[in-house]
Design an enzyme around this catalytic site. Structure first.
Site, PDB file in Angstrom:
ATOM      1  N   ASP A 489      -5.174   0.145   1.901  1.00 35.37           N
ATOM      2  CA  ASP A 489      -4.908   0.583   0.539  1.00 35.37           C
ATOM      3  C   ASP A 489      -3.584   1.358   0.626  1.00 35.37           C
ATOM      4  OD1 ASP A 489      -5.305   1.215  -2.140  1.00 35.37           O
ATOM      5  OD2 ASP A 489      -6.309   3.093  -1.650  1.00 35.37           O
ATOM      6  N   THR A 491      -1.980   3.980  -1.936  1.00 33.03           N
ATOM      7  CA  THR A 491      -1.976   5.392  -2.352  1.00 33.03           C
ATOM      8  C   THR A 491      -3.098   6.163  -1.651  1.00 33.03           C
ATOM      9  OG1 THR A 491      -1.207   4.595  -4.475  1.00 33.03           O
ATOM     10  CG2 THR A 491      -1.894   6.890  -4.370  1.00 33.03           C
ATOM     11  N   PHE A 614      -7.628   5.968 -19.366  1.00 33.34           N
ATOM     12  CA  PHE A 614      -6.871   4.965 -18.622  1.00 33.34           C
ATOM     13  C   PHE A 614      -7.789   3.805 -18.260  1.00 33.34           C
ATOM     14  CE2 PHE A 614      -5.571   2.997 -14.631  1.00 33.34           C
ATOM     15  CZ  PHE A 614      -4.292   2.589 -14.972  1.00 33.34           C
ATOM     16  N   ARG A 670       7.253   5.317  -8.004  1.00 38.49           N
ATOM     17  CA  ARG A 670       6.201   4.928  -8.944  1.00 38.49           C
ATOM     18  C   ARG A 670       6.709   5.296 -10.327  1.00 38.49           C
ATOM     19  NH1 ARG A 670       0.085   5.818  -8.633  1.00 38.49           N
ATOM     20  NH2 ARG A 670      -0.610   4.860 -10.566  1.00 38.49           N
ATOM     21  N   ASP A 853      -9.256   4.878   0.924  1.00 37.78           N
ATOM     22  CA  ASP A 853      -9.754   6.239   0.703  1.00 37.78           C
ATOM     23  C   ASP A 853     -11.132   6.230   0.056  1.00 37.78           C
ATOM     24  OD1 ASP A 853      -9.075   5.341  -1.759  1.00 37.78           O
ATOM     25  OD2 ASP A 853      -7.480   6.786  -2.138  1.00 37.78           O
ATOM     26  N   GLY A 854     -11.692   5.040  -0.114  1.00 41.63           N
ATOM     27  CA  GLY A 854     -13.066   4.954  -0.607  1.00 41.63           C
ATOM     28  C   GLY A 854     -13.205   4.983  -2.114  1.00 41.63           C
ATOM     29  N   ALA A 855     -12.117   5.281  -2.828  1.00 43.17           N
ATOM     30  CA  ALA A 855     -12.232   5.442  -4.281  1.00 43.17           C
ATOM     31  C   ALA A 855     -12.624   4.144  -4.975  1.00 43.17           C
ATOM     32  CB  ALA A 855     -10.924   5.967  -4.840  1.00 43.17           C
TER      33      ALA A 855
END
Length: 1217
Positions: A489, A491, A614, A670, A853-855
Site C-alpha cells: 500500500d 500511504t 468523502f 498529492r 496499514d490494515g485500513a
C-alpha cells in the site's frame, strides 16, 4: 454423479459448495456396523476421517428436497468434503416463505435483489418511522391468517454456524435471513477439554501411535512404549492448551460487548428497552448520545455518528457516519435509485463490534438506525466465522510430506512381506511373526515426526515475536519463505502516514495565481478558498481534541482557524442550523469592521449545516455551510482534481489546468482541488437536510489547488532495494492518483529511472462499441522507438487505475495475466480490487506477500500468502502477521525467517526420513539372522540421539541478509530427492558392508552368553552351562553390536550433513545447543566403543568385540562420513543447486542467464529437470512474451475486445491512424 441432483450453494461467493442429497439406508448401516465390529472400531475411524465414504457407505442417493443427510464439497482448489444432518422445524402458514416475504417490512440482506429502503411502499423508513409487525391492520391481518394455517415443516441444516433452509421456489437450500433470524448473538462455544481431547486423539497419527504402543507392549518393549506415550501426552497437552486458549480468547473478544441493553422504537413512537440478543432485522434502535458498542449491523436513518472501526479495519482514525439520503418526492439521484447494500452505503452503516464514540443530533430528534443484519450475518460475525473455520493452508511442502510418508509406508510394506516370508521359512511361532512384521511398519514411519516438523515453526514464531512481528497463523511462516512478489500500500506504508501542506495555488478569474506557501494570511481570511479549507472536512472534537482524517487535519490546521461544536442548547438558539462552527483567530481579523458587513467582525463565524462525507467511489466530499448573519448558504467541495474540475463551470477552470496538475503529480505531490457554489436563497435548512448531493455538486466555481507532500519513509528505498536484489518483485497498490503513485514508485526505486512506464487506459463497452484499452507511455516517451530494443531486458512497467483494472478483468481476462507480469503501479484501487489483484497474481503462480496499514487492505492481507499489517495492536484479526514496527523493514525480516523455517522443515523431514530408513535397514539385516535391536538400544537411538538432535537442529537463526535464490517449495524436487536417495544408498552400503564383514572375521562365531571374542585364547565348554540363560530375542550378537555402533554414528553424520546453514540460515556452528549435543553424543559413542564399560554394555545389550574390529568399525564410520559430506556438499550444493538457481532466475526474467552458453545451458537443464516449459505460469508467460513481436504494446495502439467465445476472451491490437 447425477448432475441434475447436484445443487450449488452460495453461488459465486467465497463459500460456494456443491450439495448432494442422501437418505439413510438400514441394510447399509447394518453392514457398516458389522464391519466396525470386525475391525475393532478401525472402520469407524476411517469413516470419521473420510466424510464422503461415511455418507456413501451408509446412505443412498436421493433428491436434495427429500435428503436426510447432505454431502457438501467445496468448489475451491482444496475440494474438501463435509456432511450435515438435515433437521426439521415447524413454521406457521401453508407457505411461510411467501407470506412473510410479501407482508413483513423487515429490511433484507445485502444479497437480496431489492430492499424496502428504496421501495415507494415505505417512504418514512429513512426518517426512522418503521412500521412494525405489532402495528396497524396489515400485521393484524397477517396474524389472523397465520391462526388459520396448520404449521408447515421446514427442512434445514447447519454448516459453519449458518443455517440453510430448503426453499421450494428455487428448489435449493438457501440462507434465508429474512424469515428465521434466530438470536442476535455471535456464539463462540468453547468446547470442553474432553471434546477437544477426543477430536485431537482421533487424529490418524495418534491412532498410529496407539497401535505402535500396543504392539511394543506386546513385544515387551515397555520402556520405549512409555517414552512414546510420554511424548504423545506432552504433545497432546500442548496442542489442547493452545487450541483452548485460542477459543477462550476469541470467545472473550466476541462476548465482551455481545449482550447489552438497547432502546428500540415501537408503534406510536414508544421506546422499549430490550436485550440486544432480541434484536431482529427491521427493528429501529436508538443510538445513545454517549455512544455504545454496536451489537448488530444497522443503517443510520437520522442523525450522525462518530465511529471507531479499528476492530474491523485496523484504522484508528474515527470516521463520521451520516444518515441515509432521503430524497424529496419527485427527486431522484444515484443514491436514491439504488437498493440498500452494505458495500455501497458503507458511510451510512454502523457495523457490529465497532465503537460509536458520540452522536450528533438536532433538537428533539433521536439518532436512529434500522437493524439490517444480526448474529453471524454481521460484518463481525463473518470475521469470526473466517477465524473459526479457516481455509486450509495449501502448500506444496505439506502435500509432498504426505506423499513422502506414503513412500515410507510402501517401503514398510516391503519389509512387512520380507519379515513374514523369512519368519515362515525359519518356522518362527505365529505370535512372533505378527509382532515382528508389524513392528517393522512402526519403525519405518517415525512417531516423533509431527513434533519434529512443528519445532522449526515454533522457534521461528518466537524469533519473529522478538523483532515485533506477531503471528496468528504459524503455518504461514513456511509459506513466507517462498514469497517472490510483495504488494505494498502507498500511504502510511511506503510513505509517511501524515501529509504536509507544501503550498496552495489559487484561481482567480479563470487563471492560476502564483503558488503560495500557506493560506494563513490576513488578506485571505475571508476568501472562499480559505472558507472551503476551514469547512470542507469531517473533523470532530473528541474530549477536546480535534480528530479525523490526517489530510483534513493538516488542511484545517494550515488555516489556523478554530473549530467549535455547539451543545444541544446552543443548537436550538441557532434555529437548529449550526451543530459545528468554525471561525478564524482574532489576530487574523482586521481591527475595524468592514463597510460592507453589518455584523461585528469578531462574530465572523461559519456554521456547517450539512456534510456529504468523502466517498471513494465519487472521489470527493462536500459541505453546505452558512456564514453567521447571512441568509444564503454556500456549498464547498474538495476532492480529486479531475473530478472536481468536471463539476465546475468551464470558464472558471484555467486552460492550463491539466499541465499544472501533471507538473505537481509527476513530482509526487498529492493534489486536492477546491470548488465553491453560492446556493439559491430558496434552499432552506429543511430542504438542505433532504437534498441529494448531485443537486449541490454542480455548476461550481473552481477555487484552486492544495498541494500536499507525502514524504517517503526513510527505510523505504533501502528495503525495496534489498527485495529487488533478492529477486523479489515489488508492486504498489494504492487508492491515490496514478501519476503521484508512479512518481513515488520512481522515487523509492520500485521503477528504475531508465525504465519505461506504460499506462493502460481501459474503457468499458458503450454505444455499441466494444471495450478497448489505449496504451500511452508516461514521461512523453512516445517518440522513442522501442522496436529495436533487445527483448532480453526488463525495461517496461505497466500502470493502471482501478476502473481500467475492472474493465480489463471483465473483458480481457487473458490480457490481465500478461499485464500483472510487469504491472508495477495500480492506482485508485478499491479494497475489493486489491483482493482481486492478489488473486490474479496468485493465478499465475506467484507467492504473494502484502504489506499495508490494515485500513482498507483487510481482504488483500487475508488473501495473500503472507499478509503483514503495520499496526500497533499486538495481533490484528485482519492479517496473519502484524508488525509493531511502523515501516516496511519487517518484510525482509519475515521473508528471511520464512526461508529459515522452510529450510529447517526440509532438514528435519530429510533427517527423520533417513532416521527411519537407517533403523529399517538395521532391523531388516538383523531379521535375516532372527535378531533385532534391543529395547534400550531403540530407546537410546530414539530419545538420546533423535529427539535431542531434532529439537536442537531447528534452532539455527535466519541468515542476516536476503539472497537472490529461493528455497525449493516442495520435497519432491530434484536436489532434495537426490540428497535423500544418495544418503540412503550410502547408509545401506556401509551397514551391509559391516554386516557381511563382521561374519568374515577370523574370531567370528555365533554369539552365546559365554562367548569371549575380546579374549580369543580363552576356550570355555559351553555345553556345561544351562541353555535357558540364552537370550530369547537373540539381541546380543556381534552383528547387532556392529550395526548399533555404525547406525548410531550414521544418525549423527546425516544430522550434520543435512543441517545446512548459508544462504538461508546461520551456519550450524553458531547453533551452540546443536553443536553441544552432537559433540556429547560423539564423545559418548567413541568412549563406549573404544573403552567398554560393563554396566553400559549390559544396559544397551551390546557385546564385547576385539579391539582391531573396533578400529575397522571406526574406519567404516570415517569413510561413511566422508562419502556423505562429499555427496551432499560438493555434488549437490555446487552442481545441482547452482543449476536449479539459474533456472529459477531465468524463469523470473524470461531470459537465459548471462554468461552461459545456450546449448550447454539447455543440455544441463534437460539433465537436471527434463521439462520443456517452466512449472510456474508466470515463467511460462515470460517465455512466451519474450518472443512476441507485439509485446509490449506500442504507444500508438489500441487493443479492442472481440465478441467472446465460450472460454476466455479474444482481442486485436489496432494501430491508430
Amino acid at each position: 454423479m447425477e448432475k441434475e441432483d447436484l445443487k450449488v450453494l452460495n453461488k459465486g461467493e467465497e463459500e460456494e459448495m456443491e450439495l448432494q442429497g442422501y437418505r439413510l439406508c438400514r441394510w447399509r448401516l447394518a453392514l457398516v456396523g458389522l464391519g466396525v465390529l470386525c475391525t475393532g472400531g478401525f472402520l469407524l475411524l476411517v469413516l470419521y476421517w473420510m466424510p464422503e465414504w461415511c455418507v456413501k457407505s451408509t446412505c443412498t442417493r436421493t433428491t436434495a428436497r427429500d435428503a436426510e443427510v447432505v454431502l457438501l464439497r467445496s468448489t475451491d482448489e482444496f475440494r474438501r468434503w463435509f456432511l450435515a444432518r438435515v433437521r426439521v422445524m415447524l413454521a406457521p402458514g401453508s407457505n411461510p416463505f411467501h407470506s412473510l416475504e410479501t407482508q413483513t417490512t423487515s429490511p433484507c440482506s445485502p444479497s437480496s435483489p431489492s430492499c424496502p429502503f428504496s421501495s415507494p411502499a415505505f417512504p418514512h423508513l429513512a426518517n426512522g418511522h418503521t412500521p412494525h409487525p405489532s402495528d396497524g391492520s396489515p400485521a393484524q391481518e397477517l396474524i389472523r391468517q397465520f391462526a388459520d394455517y396448520q404449521p408447515t415443516q421446514i427442512r434445514y441444516f447447519t454448516f459453519h454456524s449458518t443455517k440453510y433452509y430448503w426453499n421450494d421456489e428455487v428448489q435449493n437450500f438457501e440462507v434465508l435471513r429474512k424469515l428465521f433470524f434466530g438470536v442476535n448473538e455471535i456464539a463462540v462455544k468453547v468446547p470442553s477439554v474432553f471434546k477437544l481431547l477426543i477430536k485431537e486423539v482421533l487424529n490418524p497419527f495418534y491412532i498410529f501411535q496407539l497401535f505402535s504402543v500396543i504392539l511394543w507392549s506386546a513385544d515387551e518393549y515397555y520402556y520405549y512404549a512409555v517414552a512414546i506415550v510420554f511424548m504423545s501426552v506432552i504433545s497432546i497437552a500442548t496442542s489442547l492448551y493452545t487450541i483452548k486458549k485460542q477459543y477462550v480468547m476469541l470467545h472473550d473478544m466476541v462476548a465482551a460487548h455481545s449482550i447489552v441493553r438497547v432502546s428500540v422504537c415501537r408503534a406510536n413512537s414508544d421506546i422499549e428497552e430490550i436485550l440486544s440478543t432480541d434484536l431482529v432485522p427491521g427493528d429501529v434502535m436508538v443510538i445513545p448520545s454517549n455512544g455504545t458498542i454496536m451489537p448488530c449491523d444497522a443503517v443510520l436513518v437520522s442523525g450522525t455518528c462518530i465511529v471507531n472501526e479499528s476492530m474491523l479495519t485496523g484504522e484508528s482514525v474515527p470516521v463520521t457516519k451520516t444518515n441515509l439520503p432521503n430524497p424529496l418526492p419527485g427527486e431522484s439521484g444515484d443514491e436514491a435509485d439504488n437498493p440498500y447494500s452494505t458495500e455501497d452505503h458503507k458511510r451510512h452503516t454502523l457495523f457490529c463490534g465497532t465503537n460509536v464514540i458520540q452522536t450528533r443530533f438536532y433538537t428533539g430528534e433521536l439518532v436512529k438506525a434500522v437493524v439490517v443484519r444480526t448474529g453471524f450475518s454481521t460484518a463481525k460475525g463473518q470475521l469470526v466465522r473466517s477465524i473459526l473455520y479457516p481455509k486450509p493452508t495449501d502448500f506444496k511442502l505439506y502435500r509432498d510430506a504426505y506423499l513422502f510418508l506414503l513412500c515410507l509406508v510402501a517401503v514398510a510394506g516391503i519389509g512387512f512381506v520380507y519379515s513374514i516370508v523369512l519368519s515362515v521359512l525359519n518356522k518362527v511361532p505365529a505370535k512372533t511373526i505378527i509382532i515382528e512384521s508389524f513392528d517393522i511398519i512402526t519403525i519405518t514411519v517415525p512417531p516423533a515426526l509431527p513434533a519434529a516438523m512443528t519445532a522449526g515453526i515454533v522457534y521461528a514464531q518466537r524469533r519473529l515475536k522478538r523483532i515485533g512481528i506477531f503471528c496468528i497463523s504459524p503455518q504461514r511462516i513456511n509459506i513466507c519463505g517462498q514469497i517472490n512478489l510483495v504488494c505494498f500500500d502507498k500511504t502510511g506504508t511506503l510513505t509517511e502516514d501524515g501529509l504536509d501542506l507544501w503550498g496552495v495555488q489559487r484561481v482567480e478569474n479563470g487563471s492560476f495565481l502564483l503558488s503560495e506557501e500557506n493560506a494563513y494570511k490576513e488578506n485571505l481570511v475571508k476568501s472562499q478558498f480559505v472558507a472551503c479549507m476551514a469547512t470542507c472536512h469531517s473533523l470532530t472534537k473528541i474530549e477536546g481534541q480535534l480528530s479525523g482524517d490526517p489530510l483534513d487535519l493538516k488542511m484545517f490546521e494550515a488555516t489556523g482557524w478554530i473549530l467549535e461544536e455547539a451543545t444541544e442548547e446552543e443548537t436550538s438558539l441557532h434555529n437548529r442550523i449550526m451543530p459545528t462552527v468554525v471561525q478564524p483567530p482574532k489576530q487574523l481579523l482586521p481591527p475595524e469592521p468592514a463597510v460592507s458587513q453589518d455584523q461585528d467582525m469578531s462574530a465572523y463565524e461559519i456554521g456547517i449545516v450539512r456534510q456529504f462525507p468523502f466517498s471513494s467511489a465519487l472521489q470527493r466530499m462536500s459541505v453546505v455551510s452558512r456564514l453567521l448573519g447571512e441568509k444564503r448558504m454556500n456549498a464547498y467541495t474538495k476532492g480529486a482534481p479531475e473530478v472536481v474540475a468536471s463539476l465546475c463551470k468551464k470558464e472558471t477552470v484555467p486552460e492550463n489546468f491539466a499541465e499544472v496538475l501533471e507538473g505537481y503529480t509527476k513530482q509526487g505531490f498529492r493534489v486536492i482541488a477546491l470548488a465553491h457554489r453560492r446556493l439559491e436563497s430558496k434552499l432552506t435548512w429543511h430542504k438542505v437536510q433532504n437534498i441529494n448531493r448531485d443537486h449541490i455538486e454542480t455548476n461550481m466555481e473552481f477555487l484552486g489547488l492544495i498541494i500536499m507532500q507525502n514524504k517517503l519513509k526513510a527505510e523505504t528505498p533501502g528495503v525495496l532495494q534489498d527485495l529487488s536484489q533478492a529477486n523479489i518483485r515489488t508492486v504498489m497498490v494504492t487508492g491515490d492518483n496514478m501519476l503521484t503513485a508512479i512518481s513515488v514508485a520512481r522515487d523509492c526505486g520500485m521503477i528504475p529511472p531508465q525504465d519505461t512506464v506504460i499506462i493502460a487506459d481501459a474503457l468499458p463497452p458503450h454505444d455499441g462499441h466494444a471495450a478497448k484499452i489505449t496504451w500511452r507511455y508516461a514521461d512523453n516517451l512516445e517518440d522513442v522507438c522501442h522496436v529495436d530494443e533487445p527483448k532480453s531486458q526488463e525495461l517496461y512497467h505497466f500502470a493502471m487505475n482501478g476502473k481500467s483494472f475492472a474493465v480489463i478483468a471483465e473483458h480481457f481476462p487473458d490480457m490481465l495475466q500478461k499485464l500483472v507480469l510487469h504491472g508495477t503501479v495500480f492506482a485508485r484501487m478499491a479494497p475489493d480490487q486489491k483482493t482481486q489483484l492478489i488473486e490474479a497474481l496468485q493465478g499465475v503462480d506467484y507467492f504473494v506477500g502484502m504489506c499495508g496499514d490494515g485500513a482498507n487492505d483487510c481482504g488483500a492481507l487475508k488473501r495473500a500468502h503472507g499478509g503483514i499489517s503495520l499496526s500497533e495492536l499486538e495481533a490484528s484479526v485482519a492479517s496473519p502477521f502484524t508488525s509493531r514496527t511502523p515501516n516496511i523493514s519487517c518484510v525482509p525480516s519475515l521473508v528471511r525467517e520464512g526461508r529459515a523455517a522452510l529450510i529447517t522443515s526440509f532438514c528435519v523431514f530429510k533427517f527423520m526420513a533417513l532416521y527411519s530408513i537407517i533403523q529399517y535397514i538395521s532391523v531388516t539385516l538383523l531379521y535375516s539372522i532372527l535378531s533385532n535391536l534391543g529395547d534400550f538400544q531403540f530407546l537410546f537411538i530414539d530419545v538420546a540421539i533423535i529427539l535431542l538432535i531434532v529439537f536442537t537442529m531447528s534452532l539455527n537463526p535466519a541468515w542476516k541478509e536476503l539472497v537472490s535464490r529461493r528455497p525449493p517449495s516442495g520435497l519432491i524436487s530434484g536436489p532434495l530427492l537426490f540428497s535423500v536417495l544418495t544418503q540412503i544408498l550410502i547408509c545401506l552400503g556401509f551397514q551391509t558392508i559391516t554386516f557381511l564383514w563382521v561374519r568374515q572375521q577370523s574370531w567370528y562365531t555365533v554369539w552365546t552368553p559365554f562367548s569371549d571374542a575380546c579374549n580369543v585364547s580363552s576356550h570355555i565348554n559351553i555345553s556345561d552351562h544351562n541353555e535357558t540363560e540364552i537370550d530369547d530375542h537373540n539381541i546380543k550378537n556381534y552383528e547387532n553390536t556392529s550395526l548399533f555402533y555404525v547406525s548410531s554414528f550414521q544418525y549423527l553424520i546425516v544430522a550434520i550433513v543435512f543441517s545446512k546453514g548459508k544462504p538461508f540460515r546461520q551456519p550450524s556452528y553458531k547453533n551452540w545447543p546443536f553443536v553441544l549435543s552432537v559433540l556429547s553424543l560423539y564423545i559418548f559413542l567413541l568412549f563406549i566403543m573404544f573403552h567398554p564399560v560393563e554396566t553400559i554394555d549390559s544396559f544397551l545389550e551390546i557385546v564385547c568385540v576385539p579391539f582391531d574390529w573396533r578400529i575397522k568399525l571406526a574406519l567404516i564410520i570415517l569413510v561413511n562420513a566422508v562419502a556423505s559430506v562429499v555427496v551432499e556438499t560438493f555434488i549437490l550444493d555446487i552442481v545441482l543447486w547452482k543449476l536449479v538457481f539459474s533456472r529459477d532466475k531465468q524463469g523470473s526474467f524470461g531470459i537465459t542467464p548471462g554468461g552461459i552458453d545456450l546449448r550447454a545451458y539447455k543440455c544441463l537443464s534437460w539433465l537436471c529437470c527434463p521439462r520443456k516449459t517452466p512449472k510456474a505460469r508466470y515463467m511460462h508467460l515470460a517465455q512466451e512474451l519474450s518472443v512476441d513481436p507485439d509485446w509490449p504494446p506500442k504507444p500508438t495502439t489500441t487493443t479492442e475486445a472481440k465478441p467472446r467465445p465460450e472460454n476466455g476472451s479474444t482481442y486485436q491490437i489496432m494501430t491508430n491512424s
